[in-house]
Design an enzyme around this catalytic site. Structure first.
Site, PDB file in Angstrom:
ATOM      1  N   HIS A  18       0.842  -1.209   0.000  1.00  0.00           N
ATOM      2  CA  HIS A  18       0.000   0.000   0.000  1.00  0.00           C
ATOM      3  C   HIS A  18       0.872   1.252   0.000  1.00  0.00           C
ATOM      4  CE1 HIS A  18      -2.845  -3.094   1.543  1.00  0.00           C
ATOM      5  NE2 HIS A  18      -3.720  -2.407   0.787  1.00  0.00           N
ATOM      6  N   HIS A  52       0.870   1.677  -5.616  1.00  0.00           N
ATOM      7  CA  HIS A  52      -0.487   1.132  -5.541  1.00  0.00           C
ATOM      8  C   HIS A  52      -1.508   2.249  -5.793  1.00  0.00           C
ATOM      9  CE1 HIS A  52      -4.077  -0.955  -4.254  1.00  0.00           C
ATOM     10  NE2 HIS A  52      -4.260  -0.088  -3.266  1.00  0.00           N
ATOM     11  N   HIS A  95      -6.247   7.402  -1.917  1.00  0.00           N
ATOM     12  CA  HIS A  95      -7.096   6.509  -1.124  1.00  0.00           C
ATOM     13  C   HIS A  95      -6.346   5.700  -0.066  1.00  0.00           C
ATOM     14  CE1 HIS A  95      -5.553   3.173  -3.541  1.00  0.00           C
ATOM     15  NE2 HIS A  95      -6.157   2.354  -2.704  1.00  0.00           N
ATOM     16  N   ASP A 146      -9.391  -0.563  -6.917  1.00  0.00           N
ATOM     17  CA  ASP A 146      -8.517  -0.937  -5.809  1.00  0.00           C
ATOM     18  C   ASP A 146      -8.017  -2.378  -5.961  1.00  0.00           C
ATOM     19  OD1 ASP A 146      -7.130  -0.609  -3.448  1.00  0.00           O
ATOM     20  OD2 ASP A 146      -8.850  -1.012  -2.156  1.00  0.00           O
TER      21      ASP A 146
END
Length: 923
Positions: free
Chosen positions: A665, A669, A705, A817
């Site tokens: 993450h 990403h 995000h 995602d």
């Protein structure tokens, strides 16, 4: 007289009397008025309690008997007027019928107060003469008044005030005038059990009662003032300014006063020094010689003694003085006792009314203060500790009637070892003494006076604690802070624990109240010292303690809330400072911005951004930044929302800098998710579904995000009870990501929304928040069922309502995602290894912290099960989602195909692993 003679010259009968009265109504009025007053005087002197006087004006409508009236024989008159007679009697009336005659009082007498009887009206000159006569009344003239006139005038003065001390002074003046006494004292019966008297003080006190002098040894000159003023129906100034002398306490049942209080009997002593009960200590101190004493109890309606009046040394008139040559030879007579017995009920009622009035006033004041404090407690945003403590000091002084009041706030950040949570040490050293205190406030009664008025808006400034090891207050602070109980000391100089404090501060009595918080920790002390001079008692009573307990409860809530509010405000200010510092340090420097602005930005198609199989690994870090700028340019967002180019470059550089270098993450990403959204919008042709502002918001949400992701899941944050989990109870990390995004956008140098209108800005922020929160998989499972149902409906391709568009937004955010599941096998396998690495690291932390095995997906020892777990995840989460999207929009079919292709690859990998295993392991 002519009328009377005329009556006597004729024979009298009832008809003649009636006729004559009709012709002479003024005579009847005057006669009945005179008769009424005379009969009331007679009734007063014949009634022991004298209570008829108290009902004087309230019985003006009652009927009175006139059977003792000796009417003359009626006149016979041929000219009798029956109509006039009808005003007073019936045609067949007889003399006894006059019993029903009403009193001839005017309407002003109906008020139930002690005013003089309504005499026939007099003219103005007569009134002035009457007032002049009143002013010339002397003490000798007062003696010459009839008993009724004395008592009536004195009672009228007595009931003009409800203040207890003023009433007591008036009582003494009244007693002195009635009994011709040189000096007087008044003692109230007080229950010392209610004042928390020590055992030593209680010895010899019956039932814990003592007699306390409210006004002691009043001098005759104050009585002369009273005599001069009594005729004006007022004595507020004439007897209220004298020194009351020292307040003393006499044990119940001891001495002459104590004996009278305990037995309820009056004592008349001609020679005090021959009575064994007499204590000559006061005479020795003052040089005054007591000769005769008349001591009388004042009883309430239940026959209980509530006070004792003591008259000293009978004074005779001038003729008596000349005959005896010494006023000390006079003693009080039986007649004095009888006179006082008639006056006693009025004194009892006056004391009782004053007490009730005082209690009601104190209750009202207490309720008002508590309500005010409650208002402050629930409106702490408009107050500070200084304002609250100022109110506490002001109201403490008036509620407790004290000369000085201090509020000492403890420093609750210093940990204490006491079980009660008290932070102050029993034996503080010189070095650490002041660290236990936060602030000290002090207010004096005299400081409140501003132009002879009292100011409620006074603001007391705090003082820095400056205690030393020898500070006299420490003995009180130490005692109360460790006991947590109210400390009431009536005579501080006689208490060895506080004698030093009493001497240093000139304190006679004090009341120290601990203020506790909800954890029963002492957070403050209220120290009230010395009753004010005009207070009834010179020490703090049980009623003061009761008030203090309720008051301290609200003070504790108020202080805790206000201090907590100040901490919150301070924390918010510190947070703002931290955000300013963070914004500065996390923002990219100008050199990086300059280099990026000079870079040539390739077209989106050159980078392969329109393909669902785009692999971010083909780009370096600078290439990912240029690709982000390229996507904004391709969608014409820079021109449409007037985004400054250098701000856009700084925004992406800052976002990249705020991603942590965790395994999966991270920045890449975030870039992958943004590129997937760009492909869906362009290649999937969703530009027809979302407007430009929504597209801008979606791209910002995608790139931001997972800002500041720590490489752990929400469940792990909750398990370790991290500050983030306490701050956000649901979607913990997603809320944090959104807040980090807002921090970046709030810095003007990064704010790519700077040229939006207020409505556009509000809409964009709302969409960004919804989109980032949608990446929480726990929420995805709530949305997917609705979306599957939508994909199977006839309107599956239509998203024109707000709810449908919001549902699509949630699904697309999850699809982007998890887009790694639809990438080509090499890219997908690499990303899967990174995700597993991050999960295994979290599993290692769980083992270390909780000493338990993590779930398989996070258990490093179960890494061989990774292919099977990947297949299960793709089939249960990704395939249903991509399948539904392809039903709504066939252009998204490549994502479903890529996902199914990767499932096949994982199955092959499992088969290969099984083939390479020995037969015994497979079995």
């Amino acid at each position: 007289m002519d009328r009377i003679d005329d009556m006597n010259s004729q024979s009298l009968d009832a008809s003649n009397v009636s006729t004559w009265l009709d012709n002479n109504p003024d005579f009847l009025h005057d006669y009945l008025k005179k008769l009424q007053i005379q009969r009331r005087r007679t009734s007063l002197l014949s009634d022991k309690s004298g209570l008829l006087l108290a009902n004087f004006n309230t019985t003006c409508h009652k009927k009175y008997s006139t059977q003792d009236i000796n009417f003359p024989e009626p006149l016979s008159s041929p000219n009798s007027n029956s109509s006039k007679l009808a005003k007073y009697s019936s045609p067949n009336s007889n003399p006894s019928s006059l019993k029903s005659l009403p009193l001839f009082l005017n309407s002003t007498s109906l008020n139930p107060s002690f005013s003089e009887p309504n005499l026939p009206p007099i003219n103005q000159s007569d009134q002035l003469e009457h007032e002049n006569i009143k002013k010339q009344v002397s003490r000798d003239k007062f003696r010459q008044l009839s008993l009724y006139e004395k008592m009536y005038t004195l009672v009228k003065c007595l009931y003009q005030s409800l203040d207890l001390k003023t009433t007591c002074k008036k009582i003494l003046n009244t007693v002195s005038l009635l009994l011709d006494a040189d000096r007087c004292s008044l003692f109230l019966v007080v229950d010392e059990n209610e004042s928390e008297t020590s055992e030593e003080e209680m010895n010899g006190i019956a039932n814990g009662k003592v007699l306390v002098s409210v006004v002691f040894d009043a001098k005759s000159h104050s009585l002369n003032k009273f005599v001069k003023n009594y005729a004006f129906d007022s004595m507020d100034d004439g007897c209220g300014d004298d020194d009351d002398g020292e307040q003393i306490k006499i044990p119940y049942g001891k001495g002459i006063v104590g004996y009278v209080a305990s037995t309820g009997e009056s004592v008349n002593i001609p020679d005090a020094y021959n009575d064994p009960r007499f204590n000559a200590t006061i005479d020795q101190k003052t040089g005054y010689k007591t000769k005769s004493i008349l001591c009388l109890p004042i009883l309430n309606e239940n026959g209980q003694c509530i006070a004792v009046a003591e008259a000293i040394n009978k004074i005779g008139d001038e003729s008596e003085l000349e005959e005896n040559n010494n006023s000390e030879e006079f003693s009080f007579t039986k007649e004095d006792e009888e006179i006082f017995a008639k006056f006693m009920p009025f004194i009892s009622i006056a004391i009782r009314n004053s007490n009730l009035y005082s209690q009601s006033q104190k209750e009202a004041q207490t309720n008002k203060v508590l309500l005010e404090l409650a208002t402050i407690v629930f409106d702490e945003s408009a107050s500070t500790v200084d304002h609250l403590v100022s109110r506490i000091l002001f109201n403490s002084i008036f509620l407790l009637e004290c000369e000085n009041c201090q509020v000492i706030l403890f420093n609750t950040n210093v940990s204490g070892k006491s079980n009660t949570g008290v932070v102050f040490p029993r034996r503080p050293s010189f070095q650490d003494i002041n660290k236990y205190f936060d602030r000290v406030y002090e207010l004096n009664y005299n400081d409140l006076k501003i132009d002879k008025n009292f100011s409620r808006e006074i603001l007391v400034k705090s003082k820095v604690p400056n205690f030393t090891i020898d500070s006299p207050e420490l003995s009180i602070i130490n005692t109360v802070s460790h006991s947590g109980e109210i400390l009431n000391v009536q005579n501080a100089k006689d208490d060895i624990r506080f004698s030093h404090f009493a001497e240093m501060t000139n304190t006679q009595s004090f009341l120290c109240i601990p203020v506790t918080n909800c954890s029963d920790q002492v957070v403050a002390l209220i120290l009230a010292c010395n009753k004010i001079k005009n207070s009834t008692l010179n020490y703090f009573s049980k009623s003061d303690i009761n008030v203090a307990e309720a008051f301290a409860l609200f003070c504790g809530i108020g202080i805790q809330n206000i201090m907590m509010y100040e901490k919150v405000v301070r924390a918010m200010n510190m947070q703002q400072v931290a955000l300013d510092v963070l914004s500065y340090h996390v923002s990219s420097n100008q050199d990086e911005v300059d280099r990026l602005t000079k870079e040539e930005i390739p077209e989106a198609h050159e980078l392969g951004l329109y393909s669902f199989f785009f692999d971010e690994n083909t780009l370096d870090d600078i290439g990912t930044l240029k690709a982000c700028i390229s996507m904004f340019g391709e969608l014409e967002l820079v021109e449409k929302f007037n985004i400054p180019y250098d701000v856009l470059c700084r925004f992406f550089l800052t976002v990249k800098k705020n991603y942590r270098p965790v395994a999966y993450h991270n920045w890449r990403h975030g870039f992958n998710v943004m590129s997937a959204m760009f492909t869906i919008i362009t290649t999937g042709q969703f530009k027809n579904v979302f407007n430009d502002l929504e597209i801008l918001s979606l791209l910002i949400a995608c790139i931001c995000h997972d800002l500041d992701h720590r490489g752990t899941t929400n469940n792990f944050q909750i398990k370790i009870q991290s500050p983030l989990a306490k701050l956000y109870t649901t979607s913990t990390m997603e809320h944090h990501h959104f807040n980090q995004c807002i921090v970046i956008l709030h810095n003007n140098v990064n704010n790519i929304l700077t040229n939006l209108t207020s409505v556009q800005h509000s809409t964009a922020i709302d969409l960004i928040e919804k989109a980032i929160l949608a990446t929480d998989l726990a929420l995805h499972f709530k949305h997917i069922d609705k979306f599957i149902e939508k994909s199977q409906s006839p309107t599956k391709a239509v998203f024109d309502t707000t709810s449908d568009k919001e549902l699509l937004l949630n699904i697309l955010m999850t699809a982007c995602d998890l887009s790694g599941g639809a990438k080509p096998w090499q890219c997908h396998y690499r990303l899967s290894q990174l995700v597993s690495s991050e999960f295994f690291s979290e599993g290692d932390l769980e083992k270390e912290k909780f000493k338990q095995e993590p779930i398989d997906s996070m258990n490093r020892s179960k890494s061989d099960k990774l292919p099977q777990m990947q297949i299960q995840f793709l089939q249960s989460v990704c395939v249903p989602m991509y399948h539904s999207l392809s039903l709504c929009n066939p252009l998204l079919m490549p994502m479903l195909d890529g996902c199914n292709s990767n499932i096949e690859q994982w199955q092959k990998l499992i088969q290969t692993q099984n083939d390479n295993k020995p037969n015994n392991e497979i079995n």
